[in-house]
Design an enzyme around this catalytic site. Structure first.
Site, short mmCIF file in Angstrom:
data_model
loop_
_atom_site.label_atom_id
_atom_site.label_comp_id
_atom_site.label_asym_id
_atom_site.label_seq_id
_atom_site.Cartn_x
_atom_site.Cartn_y
_atom_site.Cartn_z
N ARG A 79 0.83 -1.22 0.00
CA ARG A 79 0.00 0.00 0.00
C ARG A 79 0.86 1.26 0.00
NH1 ARG A 79 -5.06 -1.83 3.85
NH2 ARG A 79 -6.23 -2.71 2.11
N LYS A 93 -17.72 -16.73 2.31
CA LYS A 93 -19.15 -16.67 2.64
C LYS A 93 -20.01 -16.15 1.51
CE LYS A 93 -18.78 -15.30 7.47
NZ LYS A 93 -19.00 -13.97 8.04
N GLY A 96 -9.06 -8.45 -0.84
CA GLY A 96 -7.72 -8.52 -0.24
C GLY A 96 -7.07 -9.87 -0.43
N GLY A 103 -13.14 -3.97 0.09
CA GLY A 103 -14.53 -3.56 0.24
C GLY A 103 -14.95 -2.52 -0.79
#
Ligand code: ADP
Ligand code: MG
Length: 400
Positions: free
Chosen positions: A42, A203, A355, A380
């Site tokens: 990052r 999920k 990620g 996200g």
């Protein structure tokens, strides 16, 4: 219309001798005990924007959040990140005690060539997450213009990505943000078809909004990872000890029906790699009709990988989110790395978000990584864009 319509880039700003506030995403992973930075990707990703501003003669003020400091606690300091940035760029990096007030003001006024200020953790002030206007005004006092290069933080209306640019006259996106908006924007609004989405991960519930949005847009949908178990279960298969979201079975059936109605080619696993538990040192390939009761599915099998690879080969655009298996453990990594290689070989417009997925592509090797059109830095945030949502940190950069 381009996703960048109405948004200035840093190249449109007059930067010489200006105090430029650059919101970066320096929320890096750190070793719990030593606080050493375990992945500096990052920080590296923000360097082109920082260097450009420095070359234009700007006084550069960097700001980020780091972790989730508890109210009143100053445990997540950006000092180690400042050292990392110094090593990467050769600039002196000054980190004041705070992100607002007289300390940073003085440092900024004294900045000379090859020196930058990295403000201390924005989240030391709870006003940051409250999108507080008074706090944003304190940040605004430090600078003359605003640049957002923190795509990964732009889906939350926090003060440094929303209230601050709302009150700044001069604002723009940095190079990293520009690429994210451009590439993700293309795949959301104008993908070359056939357009295939590959979804996996842990999920169904995390990704349901994404699946529903994608069904309106894609020509093909491949589902792997633990997510696929819920679909297999919904189709009446025995899934043994596999992770299954029992309360999402009806939803999985609806998705299968919708895909049929919309003539979306749906690829679900035909074979899987099973083992007795997640710590197993080896797995066994079985058909999805023969998952033993005392095992769990931890990866897609070779036949499934072939199906996914064939769909990728015909695709002109691919969006991938979510690993195909428990790729952190070598015996269950073949499906994920296989899919990464298949997308790379397809030479299509390829975007990966998430990620864990992004880290899987990097782990697959430099030739695979380089073959991707875009590896999103925002987990996200990239999913919210693919869902078709507007991100507050992007929209506030748009001029009317
Ligand atoms: P991303 O971060 O790319 O959005 P997720 O966080 O949704 O991806 O999911 C990643 C996690 O899902 C990984 O830790 C991976 O080990 C796990 N996972 C994938 N497939 C399985 C599976 N079959 N069983 C258990 N865990 C799985
Ligand atoms: Mg994840």
């Amino acid at each position: 219309m381009s996703a960048l319509a109405g948004i200035k880039t840093i190249k449109d700003l007059e930067l010489a001798n200006q105090r430029v506030f650059i919101r970066v995403d320096f929320n890096v992973p750190q070793d719990k005990a030593t606080k050493a930075i375990t992945d500096d990707a990052r920080v590296r990703a923000a360097v082109p924007t920082i260097q450009y501003a420095m070359e234009q003669g700007a006084k550069v003020i960097l700001a980020s959040h780091l972790g989730r400091p508890k109210p009143g606690k100053r445990d997540a300091t950006l000092v180690p990140v400042g050292e990392c940035l110094r090593d990467l760029t050769g600039y002196d990096v000054f980190v004041p005690d705070d992100c607002v007030g007289d300390g940073p003001k003085k440092l900024i006024s004294e900045l000379r060539a090859k020196q930058v200020v990295l403000l201390e953790n924005l989240r030391f002030h709870e006003e940051e997450e409250k999108n507080d206007e008074a706090f944003a005004r304190q940040l605004a006092e430090l600078c003359d213009c605003y640049v957002n290069d923190a795509f990964g933080s732009s889906h939350r209306a926090h003060a440094s990505v929303h209230a601050l640019p709302r009150i700044m006259r001069e604002k723009a996106c940095g190079f990293l943000m520009e690429k994210e908006i451009d590439k993700l924007g293309k795949i959301v609004t104008d993908p070359d078809k056939p357009y295939v989405a590959i979804l996996g991960g842990a999920k169904v519930s995390d990704k349901i909004a994404v699946v529903e949005a994608l069904l309106n847009n894609v020509t093909g949908l491949c589902i792997g990872g633990a997510m696929a178990n819920t679909f297999l279960r919904a189709m009446g298969k025995n899934t043994g000890k596999s992770l299954v979201e029992e309360d999402k079975l009806a939803l999985a059936r609806t998705i299968i029906e919708k895909a049929r109605d919309k003539k979306v080619e749906l690829v679900l696993p035909v074979d899987v790699v099973v083992a007795s538990d997640t710590n197993a040192t080896e797995g066994r390939v079985v058909s999805v009709d023969e998952i033993p009761a005392d095992t769990m599915a931890l990866d897609i099998g070779p036949k499934t990988l072939e199906l996914v690879a064939a769909v990728c080969k015909r695709a002109r655009s691919v969006f991938w989110n979510g690993p195909m298996g428990l790729f952190e453990n070598a015996p269950f990594a073949s499906g994920t790395f296989g899919v990464a290689r298949a997308i790379a070989a397809a030479q299509c417009f390829s975007v990966v978000g998430g990620g864990d997925s992004a880290s899987a592509v990097k782990k697959a090797g430099p030739e695979v990584e380089l073959a991707f059109t875009h590896i999103s830095t925002g987990g996200g945030a990239s999913l919210e864009l693919v869902e078709g949502r507007k991100l507050p940190g992007i929209e506030i950069l748009r001029s009317a």
